[in-house]
Design a protein around this motif. Structure first.
Motif, PDB file in Angstrom:
ATOM      1  N   VAL A  51       0.760  -1.092  -0.129  1.00 58.51           N
ATOM      2  CA  VAL A  51      -0.010  -0.037  -0.197  1.00 58.51           C
ATOM      3  C   VAL A  51       0.557   1.073   0.402  1.00 58.51           C
ATOM      4  CG1 VAL A  51      -1.779   1.090   1.068  1.00 58.51           C
ATOM      5  CG2 VAL A  51      -2.077  -1.047   0.826  1.00 58.51           C
ATOM      6  N   VAL A  52       2.366   1.557   0.656  1.00 59.11           N
ATOM      7  CA  VAL A  52       2.751   1.850   0.585  1.00 59.11           C
ATOM      8  C   VAL A  52       3.349   2.735  -0.762  1.00 59.11           C
ATOM      9  CG1 VAL A  52       5.315   2.997   1.978  1.00 59.11           C
ATOM     10  CG2 VAL A  52       3.724   2.065   3.044  1.00 59.11           C
ATOM     11  N   ALA A  53       3.803   1.682  -1.178  1.00 56.84           N
ATOM     12  CA  ALA A  53       4.684   1.291  -2.716  1.00 56.84           C
ATOM     13  C   ALA A  53       4.090   2.606  -3.784  1.00 56.84           C
ATOM     14  CB  ALA A  53       4.120   0.074  -2.990  1.00 56.84           C
ATOM     15  N   ALA A  54       2.120   1.738  -3.188  1.00 57.09           N
ATOM     16  CA  ALA A  54       1.167   3.062  -4.194  1.00 57.09           C
ATOM     17  C   ALA A  54       1.453   4.168  -3.434  1.00 57.09           C
ATOM     18  CB  ALA A  54       0.098   2.081  -4.087  1.00 57.09           C
ATOM     19  N   ALA A  55       0.969   4.294  -2.394  1.00 56.97           N
ATOM     20  CA  ALA A  55       1.489   5.926  -1.671  1.00 56.97           C
ATOM     21  C   ALA A  55       2.147   6.626  -2.200  1.00 56.97           C
ATOM     22  CB  ALA A  55       1.184   5.883  -0.534  1.00 56.97           C
ATOM     23  N   TYR A  56       3.182   6.439  -2.617  1.00 59.57           N
ATOM     24  CA  TYR A  56       5.151   6.615  -2.961  1.00 59.57           C
ATOM     25  C   TYR A  56       4.572   7.498  -4.602  1.00 59.57           C
ATOM     26  CZ  TYR A  56       8.170   5.522   0.882  1.00 59.57           C
ATOM     27  OH  TYR A  56       8.896   5.623   2.005  1.00 59.57           O
ATOM     28  N   LYS A 100      10.122  11.920 -15.716  1.00 64.30           N
ATOM     29  CA  LYS A 100       9.985  10.975 -15.309  1.00 64.30           C
ATOM     30  C   LYS A 100       9.066  10.063 -14.320  1.00 64.30           C
ATOM     31  CE  LYS A 100       9.711   7.759 -19.241  1.00 64.30           C
ATOM     32  NZ  LYS A 100       9.538   7.072 -20.135  1.00 64.30           N
ATOM     33  N   LEU A 101       7.968  10.367 -14.530  1.00 65.97           N
ATOM     34  CA  LEU A 101       8.266   8.971 -12.735  1.00 65.97           C
ATOM     35  C   LEU A 101       8.749   7.656 -12.830  1.00 65.97           C
ATOM     36  CD1 LEU A 101       3.494   9.535 -12.366  1.00 65.97           C
ATOM     37  CD2 LEU A 101       5.632  11.069 -10.987  1.00 65.97           C
ATOM     38  N   VAL A 102       8.040   6.810 -13.612  1.00 66.20           N
ATOM     39  CA  VAL A 102       9.382   6.069 -13.406  1.00 66.20           C
ATOM     40  C   VAL A 102      10.415   5.844 -13.307  1.00 66.20           C
ATOM     41  CG1 VAL A 102       9.295   5.565 -15.787  1.00 66.20           C
ATOM     42  CG2 VAL A 102       9.112   3.341 -14.878  1.00 66.20           C
ATOM     43  N   ASN A 103      10.703   6.930 -14.051  1.00 70.10           N
ATOM     44  CA  ASN A 103      12.508   7.206 -13.734  1.00 70.10           C
ATOM     45  C   ASN A 103      12.937   7.455 -12.517  1.00 70.10           C
ATOM     46  OD1 ASN A 103      11.718   6.556 -16.722  1.00 70.10           O
ATOM     47  ND2 ASN A 103      14.629   7.801 -17.239  1.00 70.10           N
ATOM     48  N   VAL A 104      11.984   7.916 -11.867  1.00 68.60           N
ATOM     49  CA  VAL A 104      12.133   8.750  -9.913  1.00 68.60           C
ATOM     50  C   VAL A 104      12.664   7.145  -9.423  1.00 68.60           C
ATOM     51  CG1 VAL A 104      11.674   9.590  -8.352  1.00 68.60           C
ATOM     52  CG2 VAL A 104      12.135  11.303 -10.735  1.00 68.60           C
ATOM     53  N   THR A 105      11.250   6.665  -9.667  1.00 65.68           N
ATOM     54  CA  THR A 105      10.443   5.103  -8.703  1.00 65.68           C
ATOM     55  C   THR A 105      11.794   4.214  -9.330  1.00 65.68           C
ATOM     56  OG1 THR A 105       9.190   4.748 -10.387  1.00 65.68           O
ATOM     57  CG2 THR A 105       8.613   5.991  -8.619  1.00 65.68           C
ATOM     58  N   VAL A 106      12.627   4.585 -10.241  1.00 64.25           N
ATOM     59  CA  VAL A 106      13.237   3.059 -11.013  1.00 64.25           C
ATOM     60  C   VAL A 106      14.941   2.864 -10.254  1.00 64.25           C
ATOM     61  CG1 VAL A 106      11.600   2.014 -12.345  1.00 64.25           C
ATOM     62  CG2 VAL A 106      13.172   3.722 -12.662  1.00 64.25           C
ATOM     63  N   VAL A 107      14.872   4.571  -9.673  1.00 57.65           N
ATOM     64  CA  VAL A 107      16.155   4.947  -9.179  1.00 57.65           C
ATOM     65  C   VAL A 107      16.199   5.252  -7.889  1.00 57.65           C
ATOM     66  CG1 VAL A 107      18.038   6.941  -9.798  1.00 57.65           C
ATOM     67  CG2 VAL A 107      16.611   6.127 -11.831  1.00 57.65           C
ATOM     68  N   PHE A 108      15.153   5.288  -6.907  1.00 54.14           N
ATOM     69  CA  PHE A 108      14.675   5.543  -6.153  1.00 54.14           C
ATOM     70  C   PHE A 108      14.775   3.772  -5.532  1.00 54.14           C
ATOM     71  CE2 PHE A 108      12.380   6.123  -1.941  1.00 54.14           C
ATOM     72  CZ  PHE A 108      12.715   6.968  -1.585  1.00 54.14           C
ATOM     73  N   ASP A 155       6.621  -0.224  -6.168  1.00 54.86           N
ATOM     74  CA  ASP A 155       5.948   1.484  -6.660  1.00 54.86           C
ATOM     75  C   ASP A 155       6.209   1.717  -8.130  1.00 54.86           C
ATOM     76  OD1 ASP A 155       5.766   3.906  -6.452  1.00 54.86           O
ATOM     77  OD2 ASP A 155       7.853   4.746  -5.832  1.00 54.86           O
ATOM     78  N   ASN A 156       7.259   0.858  -8.580  1.00 57.32           N
ATOM     79  CA  ASN A 156       7.795   1.037 -10.261  1.00 57.32           C
ATOM     80  C   ASN A 156       6.514   0.488 -10.498  1.00 57.32           C
ATOM     81  OD1 ASN A 156      10.894   1.678  -9.371  1.00 57.32           O
ATOM     82  ND2 ASN A 156      10.783  -0.820  -9.213  1.00 57.32           N
ATOM     83  N   ILE A 157       5.556  -0.512 -10.928  1.00 52.92           N
ATOM     84  CA  ILE A 157       4.432  -0.627 -11.208  1.00 52.92           C
ATOM     85  C   ILE A 157       3.731  -0.034 -11.106  1.00 52.92           C
ATOM     86  CG2 ILE A 157       3.163  -2.269 -12.096  1.00 52.92           C
ATOM     87  CD1 ILE A 157       6.271  -3.509 -12.023  1.00 52.92           C
ATOM     88  N   LEU A 189       9.790  -2.066 -19.379  1.00 47.76           N
ATOM     89  CA  LEU A 189       8.973  -3.271 -18.990  1.00 47.76           C
ATOM     90  C   LEU A 189       9.860  -4.808 -19.388  1.00 47.76           C
ATOM     91  CD1 LEU A 189       6.382  -2.879 -22.875  1.00 47.76           C
ATOM     92  CD2 LEU A 189       6.149  -2.482 -19.874  1.00 47.76           C
ATOM     93  N   VAL A 190      11.164  -4.828 -19.705  1.00 47.79           N
ATOM     94  CA  VAL A 190      12.100  -5.751 -19.556  1.00 47.79           C
ATOM     95  C   VAL A 190      12.315  -5.279 -17.789  1.00 47.79           C
ATOM     96  CG1 VAL A 190      14.035  -6.903 -19.742  1.00 47.79           C
ATOM     97  CG2 VAL A 190      12.813  -6.830 -21.247  1.00 47.79           C
ATOM     98  N   GLY A 191      13.607  -4.345 -17.519  1.00 46.81           N
ATOM     99  CA  GLY A 191      13.895  -3.813 -16.371  1.00 46.81           C
ATOM    100  C   GLY A 191      12.609  -3.952 -15.566  1.00 46.81           C
ATOM    101  N   GLY A 192      11.478  -4.046 -15.730  1.00 45.97           N
ATOM    102  CA  GLY A 192      10.617  -3.282 -14.410  1.00 45.97           C
ATOM    103  C   GLY A 192       9.732  -4.955 -14.075  1.00 45.97           C
ATOM    104  N   LEU A 193      10.180  -6.009 -15.175  1.00 41.76           N
ATOM    105  CA  LEU A 193      10.187  -7.006 -14.456  1.00 41.76           C
ATOM    106  C   LEU A 193      11.100  -8.025 -14.040  1.00 41.76           C
ATOM    107  CD1 LEU A 193       8.543  -9.121 -18.407  1.00 41.76           C
ATOM    108  CD2 LEU A 193       7.261  -8.402 -15.978  1.00 41.76           C
ATOM    109  N   ILE A 194      12.314  -7.283 -14.119  1.00 44.19           N
ATOM    110  CA  ILE A 194      13.227  -7.995 -13.601  1.00 44.19           C
ATOM    111  C   ILE A 194      13.295  -7.766 -12.157  1.00 44.19           C
ATOM    112  CG2 ILE A 194      15.656  -7.439 -12.927  1.00 44.19           C
ATOM    113  CD1 ILE A 194      16.142  -7.608 -16.381  1.00 44.19           C
ATOM    114  N   VAL A 195      13.088  -5.999 -11.740  1.00 44.66           N
ATOM    115  CA  VAL A 195      12.571  -5.634 -10.677  1.00 44.66           C
ATOM    116  C   VAL A 195      12.131  -6.372  -9.466  1.00 44.66           C
ATOM    117  CG1 VAL A 195      12.065  -3.969  -8.943  1.00 44.66           C
ATOM    118  CG2 VAL A 195      13.523  -3.099 -10.943  1.00 44.66           C
ATOM    119  N   ILE A 196      10.214  -6.696  -9.724  1.00 42.89           N
ATOM    120  CA  ILE A 196       9.701  -7.541  -9.300  1.00 42.89           C
ATOM    121  C   ILE A 196      10.003  -8.517  -9.089  1.00 42.89           C
ATOM    122  CG2 ILE A 196       7.000  -8.222  -9.719  1.00 42.89           C
ATOM    123  CD1 ILE A 196       7.254  -4.997  -9.402  1.00 42.89           C
ATOM    124  N   CYS A 197      10.450  -9.246 -10.118  1.00 42.77           N
ATOM    125  CA  CYS A 197      11.384 -10.375  -9.675  1.00 42.77           C
ATOM    126  C   CYS A 197      12.115 -10.777  -8.700  1.00 42.77           C
ATOM    127  CB  CYS A 197      12.003 -11.252 -10.381  1.00 42.77           C
ATOM    128  SG  CYS A 197      10.243 -12.249 -12.060  1.00 42.77           S
TER     129      CYS A 197
END
Length: 311
Positions: free
Chosen positions: A29-34, A112-120, A272-274, A293-301
């Motif tokens: 839930v916190v991840a979505a809130a971020y 972009k939002l996604v760039n911030v979240t993935v670096v964070f 949060d990345n997703i 997209l591939v990077g996102g899947l790697i992170v989630i796994c």
């Protein structure tokens, strides 16, 4: 009672869950809130300078929590907390909260939002470093491997390429990296606190420290704003989103990181990345390319397998 049996927490409507499972669910839930907080930062930028919007939303969130927790706050116990606890919470409020929010806000405004979240998402690396230095955590080679895999995913997402280069990182990405470095201390700092104060008391005290330190830094930076900003619909919406999410996130994090390893907990927050991918597209029409997209899947796994590891 068997000492190996997991502690369980009963919450109305949620049923009975192990404390670990509940903590992981709450951090989701916190991840979505971020992501919502990052969106609020963009709305607030329509009327306020960066540090000003930080102290405004954190201050409102603090007020909301103080009112909500009022009957549970033991002020005499707060003012008599051990000196060590105060120093740790002071560092958490200034470094792990105020500066982290400041840097991530700058990141959101510059990429972009996604760039911030993935670096964070590199927070686990810093959490691991601080845990090793201050908590004397043993080296867990499987977790190190998963963190390295996460880093590969982060690089794919941040550079939009399967052959990432450091020069592809923009200003927003560097700000997000500074946010990760400072936020990492917040999670580890919780492990350094004693049980003198309750979760609610720790949350309120840290947010009070963050509010005051952000206000002082805004004055030092010479930030000003016009009262007409409060008539802007997006600014008002951002203020509501920012303050309410701050009020929601902090007590949940304090609870969750009391029962989870700091590195594993921050791995869960990588979800949060997703949320950033989805909301960035829906609200700001931010698109992604295949390497992202591939990077996102790697992170989630990596998140999934990290949470399978014993603590």
């Amino acid at each position: 009672m068997n000492s190996k049996r997991q502690q369980r927490t009963d919450i109305p409507l949620l049923g009975s869950f192990s404390t670990r499972s509940l903590s992981i669910g709450l951090l989701t839930v916190v991840a979505a809130a971020y992501t919502i907080l990052n969106i609020a930062s963009r709305f607030l930028a329509e009327g306020f300078p960066v540090m000003t919007q930080v102290y405004m939303r954190v201050s409102l969130g603090t007020l909301m929590l103080t009112i909500l927790f009022w009957k549970s706050l033991r002020w005499k116990r707060i003012v008599t907390m051990p000196k060590r606890d105060f120093v740790v919470m002071l560092s958490m409020g200034i470094i792990g909260f105020t500066l982290a929010v400041f840097f991530i806000t700058l990141g959101v405004l510059n990429t972009k939002l996604v760039n911030v979240t993935v670096v964070f998402a590199s927070v686990p690396f810093f959490s691991y470093l601080y845990s090793f230095l201050f908590l004397k955590k043993p080296i867990h080679y499987k977790l190190i491997g998963l963190l390295c895999i996460s880093l590969i995913g982060i690089m794919f997402l941040s550079t939009k390429s399967f052959t990432p280069k450091l020069t592809s990182f923009g200003l927003g990405e560097w700000f997000a990296l500074l946010a990760a470095a400072t936020a990492g201390w917040y999670y580890v700092g919780r492990k350094l606190l004693s049980n003198h104060l309750s979760i609610k008391e720790i949350t309120v005290v840290i947010m009070m420290i963050a509010s005051l330190s952000a206000f002082i830094l805004a004055l030092i930076r010479g930030e000003t704003f016009s009262l007409s900003a409060f008539t802007h619909p997006l600014v008002l919406l951002g203020l509501f989103m920012g303050s309410s999410m701050n009020a929601l996130v902090n007590p949940i994090e304090i609870f969750a990181f009391k029962h989870l390893d700091a590195v594993v907990g921050t791995q869960v927050l990588l979800l949060d990345n997703i949320f950033a991918l989805i909301l960035g597209y829906l609200i700001f029409s931010e698109t992604v390319v295949f390497p992202e997209l591939v990077g996102g899947l790697i992170v989630i796994c990596s998140v999934y397998f990290a949470n399978k590891l014993p603590q």
